[in-house]
Design a protein around this motif. Structure first.
Motif, PDB file in Angstrom:
ATOM      1  N   GLY A   1      33.060  38.244  35.929  1.00  0.00           N
ATOM      2  CA  GLY A   1      32.384  36.693  36.116  1.00  0.00           C
ATOM      3  C   GLY A   1      32.153  36.409  35.222  1.00  0.00           C
ATOM      4  O   GLY A   1      31.051  35.070  34.694  1.00  0.00           O
ATOM      5  N   ILE A   2      31.470  37.295  33.334  1.00  0.00           N
ATOM      6  CA  ILE A   2      31.096  36.525  32.304  1.00  0.00           C
ATOM      7  C   ILE A   2      32.525  36.059  31.798  1.00  0.00           C
ATOM      8  O   ILE A   2      32.189  35.718  30.598  1.00  0.00           O
ATOM      9  N   ASP A   3      33.645  37.368  31.407  1.00  0.00           N
ATOM     10  CA  ASP A   3      34.440  36.869  30.570  1.00  0.00           C
ATOM     11  C   ASP A   3      35.913  36.673  30.722  1.00  0.00           C
ATOM     12  O   ASP A   3      36.845  36.278  30.614  1.00  0.00           O
ATOM     13  N   TYR A   4      36.005  36.733  32.204  1.00  0.00           N
ATOM     14  CA  TYR A   4      37.427  36.972  33.238  1.00  0.00           C
ATOM     15  C   TYR A   4      36.881  36.217  34.532  1.00  0.00           C
ATOM     16  O   TYR A   4      34.992  36.483  35.458  1.00  0.00           O
ATOM     17  N   VAL A   5      37.068  34.824  34.482  1.00  0.00           N
ATOM     18  CA  VAL A   5      36.175  33.795  35.540  1.00  0.00           C
ATOM     19  C   VAL A   5      37.478  33.497  36.780  1.00  0.00           C
ATOM     20  O   VAL A   5      38.699  32.762  35.979  1.00  0.00           O
ATOM     21  N   GLU A   6      37.143  32.449  37.113  1.00  0.00           N
ATOM     22  CA  GLU A   6      37.211  31.375  37.992  1.00  0.00           C
ATOM     23  C   GLU A   6      38.480  30.867  37.145  1.00  0.00           C
ATOM     24  O   GLU A   6      37.578  30.156  36.449  1.00  0.00           O
ATOM     25  N   GLY A   7      39.613  30.681  36.856  1.00  0.00           N
ATOM     26  CA  GLY A   7      40.884  29.088  36.590  1.00  0.00           C
ATOM     27  C   GLY A   7      40.083  27.996  36.738  1.00  0.00           C
ATOM     28  O   GLY A   7      40.220  27.605  38.333  1.00  0.00           O
ATOM     29  N   LYS A   8      40.740  27.178  36.023  1.00  0.00           N
ATOM     30  CA  LYS A   8      40.335  25.841  36.389  1.00  0.00           C
ATOM     31  C   LYS A   8      41.996  25.807  37.147  1.00  0.00           C
ATOM     32  O   LYS A   8      41.504  24.499  38.185  1.00  0.00           O
TER      33      LYS A   8
ATOM     34  N   TYR B   1      44.026  31.509  38.968  1.00  0.00           N
ATOM     35  CA  TYR B   1      43.661  32.010  40.363  1.00  0.00           C
ATOM     36  C   TYR B   1      42.212  32.195  39.084  1.00  0.00           C
ATOM     37  O   TYR B   1      41.154  32.109  39.381  1.00  0.00           O
ATOM     38  N   ARG B   2      43.112  32.893  38.152  1.00  0.00           N
ATOM     39  CA  ARG B   2      40.981  33.671  37.207  1.00  0.00           C
ATOM     40  C   ARG B   2      41.587  33.821  35.693  1.00  0.00           C
ATOM     41  O   ARG B   2      43.085  33.512  35.929  1.00  0.00           O
ATOM     42  N   ALA B   3      41.097  33.607  34.615  1.00  0.00           N
ATOM     43  CA  ALA B   3      40.895  33.400  33.549  1.00  0.00           C
ATOM     44  C   ALA B   3      40.284  33.335  32.677  1.00  0.00           C
ATOM     45  O   ALA B   3      39.207  34.196  33.169  1.00  0.00           O
ATOM     46  N   LEU B   4      40.316  34.349  31.700  1.00  0.00           N
ATOM     47  CA  LEU B   4      39.361  34.539  29.956  1.00  0.00           C
ATOM     48  C   LEU B   4      38.738  33.540  29.850  1.00  0.00           C
ATOM     49  O   LEU B   4      39.011  32.592  29.999  1.00  0.00           O
ATOM     50  N   SER B   5      37.121  34.135  29.925  1.00  0.00           N
ATOM     51  CA  SER B   5      36.742  33.073  29.040  1.00  0.00           C
ATOM     52  C   SER B   5      36.481  31.998  28.244  1.00  0.00           C
ATOM     53  O   SER B   5      36.699  33.023  27.483  1.00  0.00           O
ATOM     54  N   PRO B   6      36.220  30.765  27.921  1.00  0.00           N
ATOM     55  CA  PRO B   6      37.123  30.231  26.911  1.00  0.00           C
ATOM     56  C   PRO B   6      35.476  31.122  25.481  1.00  0.00           C
ATOM     57  O   PRO B   6      36.374  31.272  24.366  1.00  0.00           O
ATOM     58  N   LYS B   7      34.756  30.958  25.625  1.00  0.00           N
ATOM     59  CA  LYS B   7      33.556  32.117  24.819  1.00  0.00           C
ATOM     60  C   LYS B   7      34.443  33.892  24.351  1.00  0.00           C
ATOM     61  O   LYS B   7      34.707  33.361  22.961  1.00  0.00           O
ATOM     62  N   PHE B   8      34.795  33.793  25.219  1.00  0.00           N
ATOM     63  CA  PHE B   8      35.323  35.227  25.184  1.00  0.00           C
ATOM     64  C   PHE B   8      36.652  35.554  24.342  1.00  0.00           C
ATOM     65  O   PHE B   8      36.887  36.202  23.346  1.00  0.00           O
TER      66      PHE B   8
END
Ligand SMILES: [Zn+2]
Ligand SMILES: [Zn+2]
Length: 458
Positions: free
Chosen positions: A57-64, A67-74
């Motif tokens: 939910g912070i570093d690993y989030v819903e992907g655009k 399915y899911r992706a690492l957050s750009p900030k991480f």
């Protein structure tokens, strides 16, 4: 041809990653690994130094898109950290599969969208992705020159050594008669692992020659033998395979070991290095080994071996024996040692097994030593049957751990045999968290080629 790479990772780190990826919820999770890099013409190897778990939910989030992706900030925080530390950035996620795993087309699409930009940020370091199945791993590594590599194997180095591949490897087609009896113990797959294994033996004297004999008969397929010494008359009591003719002709100890290995295993591929392991060019030959046996008694050899184990995450063992008399000449101690050295379990430095004053003495020539009254090296007492104890135990550990024949244990032990008192002692090695040679935050851990080994030039 380099179209595949290998990954080395310590067991403790691997366990942290798999607990995060497979918490029992059957969902996808993410991790970023930063790894040291080493390269030869044949092989690219990644050595995992840092594990960064992506928080849900912070570093690993819903992907655009996916399915899911690492957050750009991480991603940004870790790709810049990788760039600054000269480490390889590896994005990890999991699939639910077991013995076979691969990237989905959505995964590949996201690499193609994202990795050209990451390569630019990484400034000359590769970047890539790993996908974990429960008992399998695949990689997609992007090199700065535009080539892409997939995974040959991941090697998990703990007390046991586990090998993970994208899919199960084929078993040895025809079980050779030669190995029939031992195949009954560890199967054709185990025999095949031995055939494919490259072992480095440093020191082919009393202990190393016995190790070579045992490994050859087990069917180990590749050897790198390192020793700059030649056979002398006084070696005949201990070096397996050495003859009087070898002594009178001053044949290299590695040559005797080669002949010994080929007698029982004529398929073995053997690299001979008649030179000092402390030289940078010699140590380099050991980096492609899967397992190292240190059977030389110099401090410089210990120093270099210890550094290779932690910098390249290659499992090893240090072997030795000691015979000591008291001042009256009575035997005071007869000891044989088998000391496994593994990432994450402390090292020869932490355990005072590298003596700085002896290191300094070894750095001087014999002439200098005489002049400064260090004394020219007196040969230590040595007996074949005592050497055989540490050799046998070290090769048994190799067999059981390398083939995964006994369960992984939390603790690692040095094994010391005291012959005068009929005692075996198990000593848990000390682990100094601040050690520059072996701790995760120290100079070397997992760094591969990006730092120099403690070698002399040449
Ligand atoms: Zn995927
Ligand atoms: Zn240490």
């Amino acid at each position: 041809m380099r179209d595949q790479c290998r990954i080395r990772i310590a067991r403790k780190d691997f366990d942290i990653i798999t607990r995060h990826l497979f918490p029992g919820d059957k969902d996808e999770h993410g991790v970023v690994l930063l790894a040291g890099l080493s390269q030869t013409e044949m092989q690219v190897t990644l050595h995992v130094r840092e594990v960064h778990l992506a928080l849900e939910g912070i570093d690993y989030v819903e992907g655009k898109i996916g399915y899911r992706a690492l957050s750009p900030k991480f991603i940004h925080r870790l790709i810049t950290r990788a760039r600054d530390a000269r480490l390889v950035y590896l994005a990890v996620h999991n699939h639910g599969s077991d013995r076979e795993v691969g990237f989905s087309s959505i995964d590949f699409d996201s690499h193609e969208r994202g990795y050209p930009a990451l390569l630019q940020i990484a400034r000359g370091m590769p970047v890539g992705a790993l996908v974990f199945g429960r008992r399998s791993i695949q990689a997609d590594i992007w090199l700065p020159d535009g080539n892409r590599l997939d995974l040959d194997e991941a090697v998990v180095v703990g007390n046991t050594i586990q090998r993970l591949t994208p899919a199960p490897k084929r078993e040895l087609a025809d079980a050779e008669d030669t190995y029939n009896r031992q195949i009954k113990m560890f199967g054709k797959a185990g025999q095949e692992q031995l055939v494919n294994c490259r072992v480095g033996i440093i020191g082919l004297g009393g202990i190393g020659s016995i190790v070579a004999e045992y490994l050859a008969r087990l069917g180990v397929g590749q050897f790198c033998l390192v020793d700059d010494d030649h056979v002398e008359e006084s070696n005949l009591s201990r070096i397996v395979g050495a003859t009087g003719l070898d002594a009178s002709q001053g044949v290299a100890k590695v040559t005797v070991a080669q002949r010994l290995i080929l007698q029982s295993n004529d398929h073995a591929k053997i690299q001979l290095v008649t030179d000092d392991v402390a030289k940078a060019s010699v140590a380099k030959e050991l980096l492609s080994c899967d397992y190292l046996f240190l059977a030389a008694d110099s401090m410089r050899a210990r120093l270099v071996f210890n550094a290779i184990v932690h910098q390249y995450l290659i499992p090893g063992v240090q072997l030795g024996s000691k015979i000591r008399s008291d001042s009256g000449g009575t035997l005071a101690e007869v000891m044989s040692a088998n000391r496994p050295v593994r990432p994450g379990h402390g090292c020869l430095w932490c355990n005072q097994l590298v003596d700085p004053s002896q290191l300094a003495a070894e750095a001087k020539t014999n002439e200098e030593r005489k002049a400064q009254a260090y004394g020219v090296e007196e040969p230590n007492p040595s007996v074949i049957s005592l050497n055989a104890i540490s050799a046998a135990h070290a090769v048994n550990d190799f067999l059981l751990d390398y083939l995964g024949l006994r369960p992984e244990s939390e603790k690692l032990y040095y094994e010391h045999f005291y012959l005068l008192t009929h005692k075996r002692s198990l000593v848990e090695p000390r682990r100094d968290e601040e050690c520059s040679e072996c701790s995760h935050t120290g100079l070397r851990y997992g760094r591969g080629d990006s730092v120099a080994l403690p070698c002399i030039e040449g």
